[in-house]
Enzyme design. Structure first.
Site, PDB file in Angstrom:
ATOM      1  NE  ARG A 128      -2.641   0.599   3.346  1.00 51.41           N
ATOM      2  CZ  ARG A 128      -2.715   0.562   4.234  1.00 51.41           C
ATOM      3  NH1 ARG A 128      -1.621   1.576   5.287  1.00 51.41           N
ATOM      4  NH2 ARG A 128      -2.326  -0.546   5.367  1.00 51.41           N
TER       5      ARG A 128
ATOM      6  CE1 TYR B 282     -17.038  12.760 -14.911  1.00 51.57           C
ATOM      7  CE2 TYR B 282     -16.198  12.328 -12.674  1.00 51.57           C
ATOM      8  CZ  TYR B 282     -16.823  12.131 -13.957  1.00 51.57           C
ATOM      9  OH  TYR B 282     -17.016  10.802 -14.385  1.00 51.57           O
TER      10      TYR B 282
ATOM     11  CG  ASP C 132      -9.875  16.772 -13.659  1.00 49.51           C
ATOM     12  OD1 ASP C 132      -9.014  15.852 -15.030  1.00 49.51           O
ATOM     13  OD2 ASP C 132     -10.880  16.095 -13.712  1.00 49.51           O
TER      14      ASP C 132
ATOM     15  CE  LYS D 256     -12.963   8.487 -17.897  1.00 48.53           C
ATOM     16  NZ  LYS D 256     -13.408  10.344 -17.168  1.00 48.53           N
TER      17      LYS D 256
HETATM   18  C1  LIG Z   1     -13.928  10.715 -16.235  1.00 47.70           C
HETATM   19  C2  LIG Z   1     -13.262  11.985 -14.768  1.00 47.70           C
HETATM   20  C3  LIG Z   1     -12.742  11.402 -13.968  1.00 47.70           C
HETATM   21  C4  LIG Z   1     -13.173  10.671 -12.863  1.00 47.70           C
HETATM   22  O1  LIG Z   1     -12.617   9.154 -13.130  1.00 47.70           O
HETATM   23  P1  LIG Z   1     -12.676   7.886 -12.892  1.00 47.70           P
HETATM   24  O2  LIG Z   1     -11.273   7.832 -13.300  1.00 47.70           O
HETATM   25  O3  LIG Z   1     -13.754   7.937 -13.295  1.00 47.70           O
HETATM   26  O4  LIG Z   1     -13.008   7.701 -11.602  1.00 47.70           O
HETATM   27  C5  LIG Z   1     -12.612  13.344 -13.394  1.00 47.70           C
HETATM   28  N1  LIG Z   1     -12.482  13.953 -13.749  1.00 47.70           N
HETATM   29  C6  LIG Z   1     -12.776  14.284 -15.809  1.00 47.70           C
HETATM   30  C7  LIG Z   1     -12.384  15.169 -16.597  1.00 47.70           C
HETATM   31  C8  LIG Z   1     -12.651  12.222 -15.771  1.00 47.70           C
HETATM   32  O5  LIG Z   1     -12.969  13.046 -17.464  1.00 47.70           O
END
Ligand SMILES: *Cc1c(COP(=O)(O)O)cnc(C)c1O
Length: 378
Positions: A46, A98, A170, A195
């Site tokens: 961890r 998001y 982000d 993504k």
């Molecule tokens: C998908 C997404 C998230 C969340 O990510 P997960 O891997 O689904 O938990 C956060 N910010 C953006 C811009 C996203 O497209």
């Protein structure tokens, strides 16, 4: 070294013991210790695992940061970083954030006494006006989701710094190939690695990257204490996916540009949101801070009926949640990424029932356009 070279020669391209051209999957939970007084570099997985560590060092390198942290999901990364804040703290958050981030801030962190104001961060005065004496964090997404609005990162980070506020970005839509917020003065970069970074629609993961060693120590403490870490198998898959990040982004972006141009000429399409279009209000700021518009665009369709038809009847874009895969994905923010947002909030932010988001994959753009044409104009 330029970005394309760094991706491949990331410091982990040859495993030192066996000379294998890849990072081994260290599928273990614990490590033998030699002495009661001195524990080795690894004790419990961890805290640190060599496969995860290789990935963490790679994302830090690509973001031009110093310390990377890999989490079990984008939301785990975001939530873990939000644990830096304490009851009584206030956050300024970009308004079309998001949906999952909106949800965790307004339902979980609000219960822990952390307040947030959601503002249009494309306007620097809106950021200034939202700052209170107890504001500790500025949370940004640019291009934002799903309306691709552009916030001036260097400008916003400068405002935050004047007030001693941490800036979080982000960077999921851009990836470090196109935009590196730490170079623009931001403090923490966050990612849903699910993504574009992994890119193959087969792993859920998230990242945080920083430069400051003090901040890194605090995030490492949270990562280890809260424990939302990425496992070794998934870390390995993301390391593999990352190797093609540059070529995937280039090719998807080329396709997205072609699709956006075509959509702009269609009678049944009302508005197209894509920072690659010169008509986009954030075009100039975006091109100052990023090296390309990316592969995600959104648009509004003339009627709700046609919107539904498009979502359900395209054959080359999967109707699905998510983005950034090798396959094109079409999604419906109102019922998917932003379903967690109350209807009135959503409408006020322009996330209407005719808004569609398209993440362009690696298909030939001519085929994607023919598919869109068939459903829209057929
Ligand atoms: C998908 C997404 C998230 C969340 O990510 P997960 O891997 O689904 O938990 C956060 N910010 C953006 C811009 C996203 O497209």
């Amino acid at each position: 070294m330029k970005f394309g070279t760094k991706i491949i020669h990331n410091g982990h391209e040859v495993e030192p013991h066996t000379k294998a051209l890849g990072v081994p999957i260290c599928q273990v939970s614990t490590f033998q210790q030699e002495s009661v007084d001195h524990f080795g570099k690894y004790d419990y997985a961890r805290s640190a695992n060599p496969t995860r560590e290789a990935l963490e060092e790679t994302i830090a390198l690509l973001e031009n940061g110093a310390h990377g942290f890999a989490f079990a999901s984008g939301m785990a990364a975001i939530s873990s970083v939000l644990l830096l804040f304490s009851p009584g703290d206030h956050l300024v958050v970009c308004e079309d954030v998001y949906g999952g981030t909106f949800r965790v801030i307004t339902t979980l962190f609000s219960r822990l006494g952390i307040e947030a104001s959601f503002v249009d961060t494309t306007n620097p005065d809106a950021i200034r006006n939202a700052i209170r004496p107890n504001t500790r964090g500025l949370y940004l997404e640019t291009p934002s989701n799903p309306l691709l609005k552009i916030t001036d990162l260097a400008g916003a980070a400068a405002i935050a710094r004047q007030h001693g506020i941490l800036t979080m970005v982000d960077n999921t839509f851009m990836t470090p190939y196109l935009q590196r917020p730490l170079e623009l003065g931001c403090d923490i970069v966050l990612h849903s690695g699910t993504k574009f970074l992994n890119g193959h629609s087969d792993v859920i993961c998230g990242f945080a990257v920083v430069r400051d060693p003090g901040l890194a120590a605090r995030i490492r403490f949270i990562q280890n204490s809260f424990g939302a870490i990425l496992g070794p198998q998934d870390s390995w898959l993301v390391l593999r996916g990352l190797k093609t990040l540059k070529v995937r982004m280039e090719e998807s972006q080329r396709g997205a540009g072609a699709v956006a141009d075509w959509l702009c000429r269609q009678e049944r399409i009302q508005e197209v949101f894509y920072p690659g279009l010169e008509t986009h209000p954030g075009f100039h700021i975006h091109h100052r801070q990023a090296s390309g518009p990316g592969a995600v665009l959104s648009f509004t369709v003339s009627t709700v009926e046609l919107t539904r038809k498009l979502l359900e009847e395209l054959s080359l874009a999967a109707f699905a949640v998510s983005l950034g895969g090798v396959e094109s994905i079409i999604s419906y923010p109102a019922k998917m990424s932003h379903a967690a947002m109350p209807h009135s909030e959503r409408e006020a932010r322009g996330i209407t029932d005719t808004l569609v988001r398209l993440s362009v994959g690696l298909e030939d753009p001519e085929d994607l356009i023919a598919d869109l044409d068939r459903v829209l104009n057929g």
